[in-house]
Write an enzyme that holds these catalytic residues in place. Structure first.
Site, mmCIF file in Angstrom:
data_model
loop_
_atom_site.group_PDB
_atom_site.id
_atom_site.type_symbol
_atom_site.label_atom_id
_atom_site.label_comp_id
_atom_site.label_asym_id
_atom_site.label_seq_id
_atom_site.Cartn_x
_atom_site.Cartn_y
_atom_site.Cartn_z
ATOM 1 N N LYS A 298 -7.410 -9.929 -10.157
ATOM 2 C CA LYS A 298 -6.787 -9.993 -8.781
ATOM 3 C C LYS A 298 -7.207 -8.671 -7.960
ATOM 4 O O LYS A 298 -7.400 -8.604 -6.843
ATOM 5 C CB LYS A 298 -5.175 -9.941 -8.814
ATOM 6 N N ILE A 299 -6.938 -7.472 -8.562
ATOM 7 C CA ILE A 299 -7.254 -6.491 -8.055
ATOM 8 C C ILE A 299 -8.741 -6.102 -7.577
ATOM 9 O O ILE A 299 -9.444 -5.654 -6.528
ATOM 10 C CB ILE A 299 -6.649 -4.954 -8.495
ATOM 11 N N THR B 168 -8.127 3.529 -11.124
ATOM 12 C CA THR B 168 -6.797 3.370 -10.551
ATOM 13 C C THR B 168 -5.988 2.147 -11.851
ATOM 14 O O THR B 168 -5.163 1.656 -11.685
ATOM 15 C CB THR B 168 -6.714 2.496 -9.312
ATOM 16 N N SER B 169 -7.020 1.938 -12.945
ATOM 17 C CA SER B 169 -6.429 1.148 -13.938
ATOM 18 C C SER B 169 -5.447 1.580 -15.126
ATOM 19 O O SER B 169 -4.200 1.652 -14.866
ATOM 20 C CB SER B 169 -7.543 0.197 -14.469
ATOM 21 N N ARG B 170 -6.123 2.098 -15.798
ATOM 22 C CA ARG B 170 -5.395 2.925 -17.195
ATOM 23 C C ARG B 170 -6.280 3.988 -17.539
ATOM 24 O O ARG B 170 -7.394 4.104 -17.621
ATOM 25 C CB ARG B 170 -5.201 1.768 -18.287
ATOM 26 N N ASP C 48 -6.235 8.024 -10.399
ATOM 27 C CA ASP C 48 -4.695 7.510 -10.146
ATOM 28 C C ASP C 48 -4.200 7.302 -11.472
ATOM 29 O O ASP C 48 -2.786 7.370 -11.466
ATOM 30 C CB ASP C 48 -4.395 6.282 -9.578
ATOM 31 N N GLU D 168 -1.030 10.776 -19.258
ATOM 32 C CA GLU D 168 -0.150 10.991 -18.110
ATOM 33 C C GLU D 168 1.407 10.828 -18.528
ATOM 34 O O GLU D 168 2.281 11.208 -17.776
ATOM 35 C CB GLU D 168 -0.299 9.827 -16.982
ATOM 36 N N HIS E 150 -0.258 7.930 -10.574
ATOM 37 C CA HIS E 150 -0.033 6.808 -10.759
ATOM 38 C C HIS E 150 0.854 5.976 -9.688
ATOM 39 O O HIS E 150 1.666 5.402 -9.821
ATOM 40 C CB HIS E 150 0.777 6.427 -12.089
ATOM 41 N N GLN E 151 0.136 6.201 -8.518
ATOM 42 C CA GLN E 151 0.724 5.726 -7.119
ATOM 43 C C GLN E 151 0.200 4.764 -6.591
ATOM 44 O O GLN E 151 0.674 4.370 -5.343
ATOM 45 C CB GLN E 151 0.492 7.125 -6.233
ATOM 46 N N ALA E 152 -0.949 4.248 -7.257
ATOM 47 C CA ALA E 152 -1.667 3.332 -6.363
ATOM 48 C C ALA E 152 -0.778 2.023 -6.026
ATOM 49 O O ALA E 152 -0.902 1.309 -5.006
ATOM 50 C CB ALA E 152 -2.810 2.584 -7.137
ATOM 51 N N PHE E 153 0.280 1.580 -6.852
ATOM 52 C CA PHE E 153 1.057 0.369 -6.547
ATOM 53 C C PHE E 153 2.037 0.775 -5.386
ATOM 54 O O PHE E 153 2.680 -0.103 -5.119
ATOM 55 C CB PHE E 153 1.825 0.126 -7.991
HETATM 56 P P1 NAI Z 1 -6.210 -9.017 -13.853
HETATM 57 O O1 NAI Z 1 -5.705 -9.708 -15.203
HETATM 58 O O2 NAI Z 1 -5.964 -9.821 -12.636
HETATM 59 O O3 NAI Z 1 -7.809 -8.676 -14.073
HETATM 60 C C1 NAI Z 1 -8.247 -8.007 -14.954
HETATM 61 C C2 NAI Z 1 -9.662 -8.486 -14.888
HETATM 62 O O4 NAI Z 1 -10.306 -7.430 -16.085
HETATM 63 C C3 NAI Z 1 -9.908 -9.946 -15.534
HETATM 64 O O5 NAI Z 1 -10.844 -10.458 -14.800
HETATM 65 C C4 NAI Z 1 -10.284 -9.791 -16.932
HETATM 66 O O6 NAI Z 1 -11.111 -10.794 -17.226
HETATM 67 C C5 NAI Z 1 -11.147 -8.554 -16.874
HETATM 68 N N1 NAI Z 1 -11.244 -8.000 -18.404
HETATM 69 C C6 NAI Z 1 -10.457 -7.962 -19.316
HETATM 70 N N2 NAI Z 1 -11.168 -7.286 -20.314
HETATM 71 C C7 NAI Z 1 -12.469 -6.845 -19.890
HETATM 72 C C8 NAI Z 1 -13.329 -6.101 -20.493
HETATM 73 N N3 NAI Z 1 -13.328 -5.982 -21.982
HETATM 74 N N4 NAI Z 1 -14.481 -5.706 -19.843
HETATM 75 C C9 NAI Z 1 -14.357 -5.939 -18.377
HETATM 76 N N5 NAI Z 1 -13.442 -6.851 -17.793
HETATM 77 C C10 NAI Z 1 -12.296 -7.261 -18.658
HETATM 78 O O7 NAI Z 1 -5.309 -7.779 -13.783
HETATM 79 P P2 NAI Z 1 -5.126 -7.071 -12.237
HETATM 80 O O8 NAI Z 1 -4.024 -7.272 -11.695
HETATM 81 O O9 NAI Z 1 -6.238 -6.981 -11.195
HETATM 82 O O10 NAI Z 1 -5.054 -5.494 -12.610
HETATM 83 C C11 NAI Z 1 -6.065 -4.688 -13.246
HETATM 84 C C12 NAI Z 1 -5.534 -3.384 -13.811
HETATM 85 O O11 NAI Z 1 -4.955 -2.624 -12.967
HETATM 86 C C13 NAI Z 1 -4.319 -3.729 -14.880
HETATM 87 O O12 NAI Z 1 -4.927 -3.900 -16.300
HETATM 88 C C14 NAI Z 1 -3.326 -2.511 -14.848
HETATM 89 O O13 NAI Z 1 -3.918 -1.627 -15.868
HETATM 90 C C15 NAI Z 1 -4.028 -1.640 -13.369
HETATM 91 N N6 NAI Z 1 -2.988 -1.720 -12.367
HETATM 92 C C16 NAI Z 1 -2.823 -0.390 -12.330
HETATM 93 C C17 NAI Z 1 -1.689 0.060 -11.076
HETATM 94 C C18 NAI Z 1 -1.601 1.388 -10.629
HETATM 95 O O14 NAI Z 1 -0.457 1.518 -9.970
HETATM 96 N N7 NAI Z 1 -2.409 2.264 -10.737
HETATM 97 C C19 NAI Z 1 -0.900 -0.981 -10.711
HETATM 98 C C20 NAI Z 1 -1.134 -2.271 -11.142
HETATM 99 C C21 NAI Z 1 -2.202 -2.743 -12.134
#
Ligand code: NAI
Length: 327
Positions: free
Chosen positions: A153-154, A228-230, A254, A259, A291-294
């Site tokens: 999604k992101i 901005t992921s983990r 982020d 953290e 961790h502010q991106a959300f």
């Molecule tokens: P999502 O589940 O919609 O997309 C994740 C994508 O990563 C999927 O297309 C999946 O196939 C792919 N993926 C899984 N394993 C993989 C690998 N080994 N190599 C490459 N791609 C792989 O998740 P969404 O909603 O897009 O969120 C992504 C990440 O953003 C979350 O996992 C979360 O950690 C992080 N996040 C961070 C926030 C923040 O405030 N900084 C807020 C929300 C999410």
């Protein structure tokens, strides 16, 4: 009436939940993070609601279970901080899979723009009546290659934003979405060809430290790395060394592997013991947000709506696609 202990809550969390009409749920807002010591605070509750940096390991799970808790409602999408193996057959885990991909994707672009055009430096300079431009040269994003790891999604929203800037978008995903207009390449090709790499995949055993000294070695010199992921996706020491040596041009973070003891809190009057974050913060080409991106109004509202629905669905025995693990 279902009573839920909300751990690690801040005023903005409380407002977003209280703004929604929810006569069936009573909130017990707690400032404490959820861990093995604080789990007992939920003993008078029907479930708990937790967040990204709560420690929901084996001992916490068992403490919750012994206190009668059968539901953990995560008010975030990631759940890498839960010991799912331990929770299996004991506690149901639900999550908010997506609440505003725009919030996170826009923040990622914000980090890139700020680092590239050195807006963070300009802000401080002009406040001191220093109107010099020396050292503020950036580059056009137009025509540059951005490599996106994870096109869920992101990642997809971020790809569209980058296309709007006229960038060449390439991506790597374990499960490429062939229905969308994204140029998928191998991981190695992405590392080799990208001017900017942005991480949007979850933290799993496969993605842990996906940015490390080996992968940095094959990247273009001066590459920007945006996370901005983990935090665990990046091996921090390797990134610091590469930033110091100029192999990585800039980093927008982020999230940070360590953290949980730092982010979301004001530590301005304490001595920080984490040397790596101090080293990162000493570099002019590193931008850290906690961790502010959300954090947009829309995202907070959507998180609250979905969390409440998840809780009600569980107690009413309804099926939900937001269940990570069934009791
Ligand atoms: P999502 O589940 O919609 O997309 C994740 C994508 O990563 C999927 O297309 C999946 O196939 C792919 N993926 C899984 N394993 C993989 C690998 N080994 N190599 C490459 N791609 C792989 O998740 P969404 O909603 O897009 O969120 C992504 C990440 O953003 C979350 O996992 C979360 O950690 C992080 N996040 C961070 C926030 C923040 O405030 N900084 C807020 C929300 C999410």
């Amino acid at each position: 009436m279902y009573k839920i202990a909300f751990y690690d809550t801040k005023p903005y969390d409380e407002h977003s939940f209280e703004d929604i009409n929810h006569p069936e749920i009573e909130f017990k807002f707690l400032e404490n993070k959820l861990n093995k010591h604080t789990a007992t605070l939920a003993k008078d509750c029907d479930g708990v609601c937790a967040f990204v940096n709560d420690d929901i390991g084996k001992e916490t799970i068992n403490e919750l279970y012994d206190n009668g808790i059968r539901l953990i409602a995560m008010r975030c999408s990631g759940y890498n901080n839960i010991d799912l193996k331990e929770a299996k057959n004991k506690i149901t885990v639900v999550r908010v899979p997506g609440y505003s991909p725009y919030a996170v994707a826009e923040h990622a672009m914000g980090l890139i723009l700020c680092l590239n055009r050195k807006i963070h430096k300009a802000y401080f300079r002009t406040r001191d009546y220093n109107f010099s431009l020396n050292g503020l040269t950036g580059f056009d994003l137009y025509g540059k290659t951005v490599g996106i790891i994870g096109t869920g999604k992101i990642g997809k929203v971020f790809a569209e934003i980058c296309k709007g800037f006229g960038m060449n978008v390439i991506a790597y995903d374990l499960f490429p979405d062939t229905s969308c207009d994204i140029n998928y390449v191998s991981r190695e090709q992405l590392f080799k060809e990208s001017d900017i790499i942005s991480l949007h995949c979850p933290l799993t055993a496969e993605t842990k430290h996906i940015i490390n000294s080996e992968t940095i070695r094959i990247m273009k010199s001066g590459v920007f790395i945006i996370n901005t992921s983990r935090g665990g996706l990046v091996e921090s020491e390797s990134l610091y060394n590469a930033l110091r040596d100029g192999r990585v041009g800039a980093a927008g973070l982020d999230v940070y592997e360590e953290e949980s003891d730092l982010f979301f809190e004001d530590h301005s009057d304490t001595i920080i013991r984490d040397d790596i974050i101090k080293l990162f913060l000493s570099l002019p080409n590193v931008l850290i947000s906690s961790h502010q991106a959300f954090l947009t109004k829309e995202a907070l509202h959507n998180i609250a709506m979905c969390t409440i629905q998840n809780i009600l669905d569980y107690f009413e025995g309804k099926e939900s696609k937001n269940v990570v693990l069934e009791e």
